[in-house]
Enzyme design. Structure first.
Site, PDB file in Angstrom:
ATOM      1  CD  GLU A 132      -0.566   0.711   4.146  1.00  0.00           C
ATOM      2  OE1 GLU A 132      -1.222   2.073   3.500  1.00  0.00           O
ATOM      3  OE2 GLU A 132      -0.660   0.398   4.786  1.00  0.00           O
TER       4      GLU A 132
ATOM      5  CE  LYS B 166      -6.074   7.517   6.612  1.00  0.00           C
ATOM      6  NZ  LYS B 166      -5.850   7.938   7.535  1.00  0.00           N
TER       7      LYS B 166
ATOM      8  CG  ASP C 190     -12.152   7.729  13.971  1.00  0.00           C
ATOM      9  OD1 ASP C 190     -12.905   6.226  12.428  1.00  0.00           O
ATOM     10  OD2 ASP C 190     -11.512   8.048  13.519  1.00  0.00           O
TER      11      ASP C 190
ATOM     12  CB  SER D 284     -10.291   1.435  10.232  1.00  0.00           C
ATOM     13  OG  SER D 284      -9.615   1.748   8.770  1.00  0.00           O
TER      14      SER D 284
ATOM     15  CE  LYS E 152      -2.327   3.152  11.443  1.00  0.00           C
ATOM     16  NZ  LYS E 152      -2.806   1.824  10.138  1.00  0.00           N
TER      17      LYS E 152
END
Ligand code: PSU
Ligand code: MN
Length: 299
Positions: free
Chosen positions: A23, A84, A136, A138, A157
């Site tokens: 990526e 992004k 939030d 992802s 993460k």
């Protein structure tokens, strides 16, 4: 879907040779320049040395590119206008002729459309701390549940809520295989205290589970989690305070949405005097190495 392949990727796909998807948000927004360029080029050269063609994926001037030239890597790594691009921005990026680093979610979409089956990243996105208030979560998780690939990451993460992320992975039906561990790795650290994963001992085992999922008609990815090498890790206890400080600072500055993850990673690099950047590079390279072996098993 219109895809621009590099000559190297195109000929490998035609010949049925192993190709590993990589990526580019990690390059454009996850690491500072010039470390990001060095990291991207090193990842690619490790692939080639081991007989696997690297397919770094990005959107360049509105084109979905699979396999980048060195100049294209430098462009997305350096140019301040690089966006992004997650999967929701893909159509927008093409329509508006944007250039952008693709996140795990957008990279998976393009990689799968290209016929690739293995993808290595650093750490996937997941459920953010405080998600019960902010919502939030992802898009990476949704893509993992909908696109059948093998995805290699060092867990999710560490800035995230890892127990909630692991629960969400279960809810979405995404199998998580621990490479030589039964514990969910915590990105910068090898340990999270979250145990009970299926432990696999070889790349072949990951390939085998992926094949069985495909045969079963299931469309989710097989997530292989690969702990950062011991010599490169920052133990949980050392990094946790810094992560909490970075999250607090982000809240004060009202950083949210897609800007949050890049902000936190940058802040942690500052507060660790660059040590977290070295760890991030090491864990991502470690994932490239494992992805290489799995893509050989599957080709
Ligand atoms: N792994 C890294 N660094 C990164 C990322 C992964 O070591 O910057 C990127 C991936 O592209 C992933 C994104 O999809 O972070 C997650 O962003 P968000 O939390 O906004 O979904
Ligand atoms: Mn988010």
């Amino acid at each position: 879907m219109k895809i621009r392949f590099s000559a190297e990727v195109e000929s490998s796909l035609v010949a049925g040779m192993p190709v590993l998807a990589l990526e580019s948000t990690i390059i454009a927004h996850g690491m500072p320049h010039p470390d990001n360029v060095e990291f991207a080029l090193e990842s690619e050269s490790i692939c080639r040395q081991q007989g696997v063609v690297p397919a770094t994926i990005a959107v360049i001037k509105g084109e979905c590119c699979v396999g980048l030239e060195k100049a294209q890597i430098e462009f997305i790594a350096k140019d301040a206008s690089t966006k992004k691009v997650s999967r929701r921005e893909l159509g927008i990026a093409i329509a508006k002729k944007w250039s952008g680093g693709t996140t795990v979610s957008a990279t998976m979409h393009i990689a799968h459309q290209s016929g690739l089956s293995v993808f290595s990243t650093g750490g996937i996105g997941g459920v953010h701390r405080g998600a019960e208030k902010t919502f939030d979560v992802s898009q990476d998780l949704i893509s993992l549940s909908q696109i059948p690939m093998v995805v290699v990451s060092a867990g999710a993460k560490a800035v995230l809520d890892l127990p909630k992320t692991l629960e969400a992975l279960e809810t979405l039906g995404i199998p998580v295989l621990g490479f030589e561990t039964n514990e969910f790795p915590a990105f910068y650290s090898r340990n999270s205290g979250l145990c009970g994963l299926l432990r696999i001992e070889s790349p072949g085992e990951a390939a085998h589970v992926y094949r069985k999922n495909i045969e079963t008609g299931l469309n989710m990815s097989t997530l292989v989690v690969n702990p950062v090498p011991e010599k490169d890790e920052i133990p949980d206890k050392e990094i946790e305070n810094i992560i909490c400080g970075a999250i607090k600072y982000a809240r004060e500055k009202k950083i949210k949405g897609k800007d949050l993850t890049p902000f936190l990673l940058k802040e942690i690099v500052k507060k660790t005097d660059g040590r977290s950047l070295e760890t991030n590079k090491a864990l991502a390279i470690n994932n490239v190495n494992l992805g290489i072996q799995i893509s050989k098993e599957l080709s």
